[in-house]
Design a protein around this motif. Structure first.
Motif, PDB file in Angstrom:
ATOM      1  N   HIS A 183       0.837  -1.209   0.000  1.00  0.00           N
ATOM      2  CA  HIS A 183       0.000   0.000   0.000  1.00  0.00           C
ATOM      3  C   HIS A 183       0.870   1.257   0.000  1.00  0.00           C
ATOM      4  CE1 HIS A 183      -3.482   2.494   0.772  1.00  0.00           C
ATOM      5  NE2 HIS A 183      -2.824   3.060   1.783  1.00  0.00           N
ATOM      6  N   LEU A 193       2.230   1.830  -3.435  1.00  0.00           N
ATOM      7  CA  LEU A 193       1.213   2.368  -4.349  1.00  0.00           C
ATOM      8  C   LEU A 193       1.022   3.865  -4.131  1.00  0.00           C
ATOM      9  CD1 LEU A 193      -1.106   2.067  -6.414  1.00  0.00           C
ATOM     10  CD2 LEU A 193      -2.600   1.486  -4.474  1.00  0.00           C
ATOM     11  N   LEU A 237       1.954   6.921  -6.824  1.00  0.00           N
ATOM     12  CA  LEU A 237       0.988   7.907  -7.310  1.00  0.00           C
ATOM     13  C   LEU A 237       1.461   9.322  -7.002  1.00  0.00           C
ATOM     14  CD1 LEU A 237      -2.365   6.148  -6.308  1.00  0.00           C
ATOM     15  CD2 LEU A 237      -1.375   6.350  -8.600  1.00  0.00           C
ATOM     16  N   GLY A 261      -8.766  10.849  -8.956  1.00  0.00           N
ATOM     17  CA  GLY A 261      -8.575   9.493  -9.466  1.00  0.00           C
ATOM     18  C   GLY A 261      -7.631   8.692  -8.597  1.00  0.00           C
ATOM     19  N   ASP A 262      -6.535   9.372  -8.148  1.00  0.00           N
ATOM     20  CA  ASP A 262      -5.595   8.671  -7.256  1.00  0.00           C
ATOM     21  C   ASP A 262      -6.282   8.262  -5.957  1.00  0.00           C
ATOM     22  OD1 ASP A 262      -3.763   9.152  -9.172  1.00  0.00           O
ATOM     23  OD2 ASP A 262      -2.698  10.741  -8.096  1.00  0.00           O
ATOM     24  N   VAL A 312      -8.305   5.242  -6.472  1.00  0.00           N
ATOM     25  CA  VAL A 312      -7.449   4.052  -6.564  1.00  0.00           C
ATOM     26  C   VAL A 312      -6.984   3.597  -5.179  1.00  0.00           C
ATOM     27  CG1 VAL A 312      -5.234   3.196  -7.408  1.00  0.00           C
ATOM     28  CG2 VAL A 312      -6.696   4.547  -8.918  1.00  0.00           C
ATOM     29  N   LYS A 346      -9.858   1.967  -3.262  1.00  0.00           N
ATOM     30  CA  LYS A 346     -10.101   0.619  -3.768  1.00  0.00           C
ATOM     31  C   LYS A 346      -9.009  -0.336  -3.293  1.00  0.00           C
ATOM     32  CE  LYS A 346     -10.914  -1.965  -8.034  1.00  0.00           C
ATOM     33  NZ  LYS A 346     -11.026  -1.894  -9.515  1.00  0.00           N
ATOM     34  N   SER A 347      -7.771   0.151  -3.280  1.00  0.00           N
ATOM     35  CA  SER A 347      -6.667  -0.682  -2.805  1.00  0.00           C
ATOM     36  C   SER A 347      -6.849  -1.046  -1.334  1.00  0.00           C
ATOM     37  CB  SER A 347      -5.345   0.051  -3.010  1.00  0.00           C
ATOM     38  OG  SER A 347      -4.273  -0.671  -2.421  1.00  0.00           O
TER      39      SER A 347
END
Length: 480
Positions: A40, A43, A47, A169-170, A173, A176-177
């Motif tokens: 995580h 990610l 981003l 958008g990030d 994401v 959702k992650s």
């Protein structure tokens, strides 16, 4: 702690299988959790790096346009006022502010979404822009913003460039992650618990089997042993130790059974004699001399019973750790001489010579009465089993941090098969049980107990037909 409290504490204690399950599951879940956090974090960092790179590139392009041309050039106005939103790039906004804070130009709609107050108050030089920061607009939308100063060498002065990029958008994401990773962690926890329980259950099967086997062993089945075949090395050692304990218990029960039978036999003989004498005395009227003879014979049996009971009580006290010793510093040479003089008459009557061998002065802190009793038992045994013209030697000498006392004779000796049991209570090599055998088999047991309460030990060496040597090893020598 009371028994009730202790019982409650024991009841709350986890089982070994439960502890192993918790350890296995906790270790596996902790490993998955660390990996999940790293994934995580990677990610989120990726981003942010992409957005920062986009902001740096936009700032670089706009800074060149501002520094190299007029503020109202068509290309600059297109770069600033167009909402840059492509297929592979996020929506971005730009604003140019003069030194007084007046907006010169900005992307349409930026005023409502991104007021100037959301940007850093102290902008960086255009070459120092490397990363931005996250802010939320009044509408709750997430943006990453950066503010930089731009020099205008042709027109003079400075202008401030404010650039923002939409991170909605990030954020989607990342959310959702998080949901996916939460499901992964939940599944990993359940899988870890299941796997940990299976590992602990299968690992505890040998222990459970050993416990079930041990539960079936009773006083009558002490000859059974736990099987060590197929067990892990640690449990094999445990099973071996348990089998050794069973062997010791079996030997103790055998000695206890033999001891109980010997007590019954030793006590039954004088009691039967007393009963027989009483029945004879009551069978008819007798003279005073006859009654006196019966009472005298009974008194001998009473004395025999008293000696047996006294010896048994002494052995029971000697086994108690609370037995107190009246230690005093004794000259062992003098003590052996005293023992020799006491038994010398009986030895001369039988034609046996007694002598002492103490080449150097030897002193020790021991209990005089117990020491004399032990030596007396050994000398009386030696006198009883040494033929005429034999000899008995009493020796004492230092050995390391202790002393060693020996009583040696050249009498009949003891067969080798009897030596392992010679210190057992009521054990006699000839198996004699009559009152004329010269004792009731507690003398050597008392000798060993006396040596033990002094922190020492007793050992015997003997050979049939060549004599016997009994050694007492006692610690704590007093230095003279």
């Amino acid at each position: 702690m009371s028994l009730k409290t202790a019982g409650k504490h024991i009841g709350r204690t986890w089982s070994l299988a439960g502890r192993l399950t918790a350890l296995y599951a906790g270790s596996a879940f902790a490993l998955v959790l660390v990996c999940t956090i790293l994934i995580h974090w990677n990610l989120v960092s990726s981003l942010e790096e992409e957005d920062d790179q986009f902001l740096v590139e936009r700032a670089h392009v706009l800074s060149k346009l501002i520094a190299g041309g007029k503020l109202k050039s068509r290309e600059l106005r297109w770069e600033v006022e167009s909402e840059w939103q492509g297929i592979s790039t996020p929506q971005s906004f730009a604003r140019i502010v003069d030194e007084t804070g007046r907006t010169l130009t900005e992307t349409p709609g930026m005023k409502d979404r991104l007021p100037s107050g959301l940007f850093p108050a102290t902008p960086k030089a255009s070459g120092d822009v490397k990363f931005g920061r996250d802010v939320r607009s009044p509408t709750g939308q997430l943006f990453r913003v950066v503010s930089t100063e731009v020099e205008r060498p042709h027109e003079g002065g400075k202008q401030i460039l404010q650039i923002a990029v939409d991170r909605s958008g990030d954020e989607a994401v990342v959310r959702k992650s998080i949901r996916i990773l939460a499901l992964v962690l939940t599944a990993a926890l359940l899988a870890s618990l299941f796997a940990g329980y299976q590992i602990a259950y299968r690992g505890m099967l040998p222990v459970t089997s050993m416990a079930a086997k041990a539960a079936t062993i009773e006083s009558g089945t002490l000859g059974e042993r736990l099987s060590v075949e197929g067990l892990p090395a640690e449990l094999r050692a445990l099973a071996g130790t348990f089998n050794e304990m069973l062997g010791r218990l079996e030997g103790s029960f055998e000695r206890l059974s033999r001891f109980s039978a010997n007590i019954a036999h030793e006590l039954r003989t004088p009691l039967n004699n007393l009963q027989g004498e009483a029945e004879v005395a009551l069978s008819r009227s007798r003279s005073a001399d006859d009654y006196r003879e019966i009472v005298s014979s009974s008194l001998e049996e009473y004395e025999r019973l008293s000696r047996i009971i006294d010896s048994l009580l002494f052995l029971a006290r000697a086994e108690s750790p609370e037995m107190l010793l009246k230690r005093e510093t004794l000259d062992l040479g003098q003590e052996l001489q005293t023992i020799k003089e006491f038994y010398e008459a009986a030895a001369e009557e039988k034609g046996v010579d007694i002598h002492t061998e103490v080449p150097l002065p030897v002193a020790a802190d021991i209990d005089r009465m117990l020491f004399q009793r032990a030596l007396g038992n050994l000398v009386s045994n030696a006198v009883a089993h040494t033929p005429p013209e034999g000899c008995i030697a009493l020796r004492a000498y230092r050995e390391g941090h202790g002393v060693r006392v020996e009583v040696a004779d050249n009498g009949v000796g003891i067969p080798a098969e009897h030596l392992p049991h010679i210190f057992d209570r009521f054990y006699r090599p000839d198996g004699a049980r009559s009152r004329n055998s010269g004792g009731f088999g507690l003398g050597l047991a008392i000798v060993r107990s006396i040596a033990s309460v002094h922190g020492g030990e007793a050992e015997i060496q003997s050979e049939a037909g060549r004599g016997t040597t009994v050694r007492l090893t006692l610690p704590n020598v007093t230095k003279s």
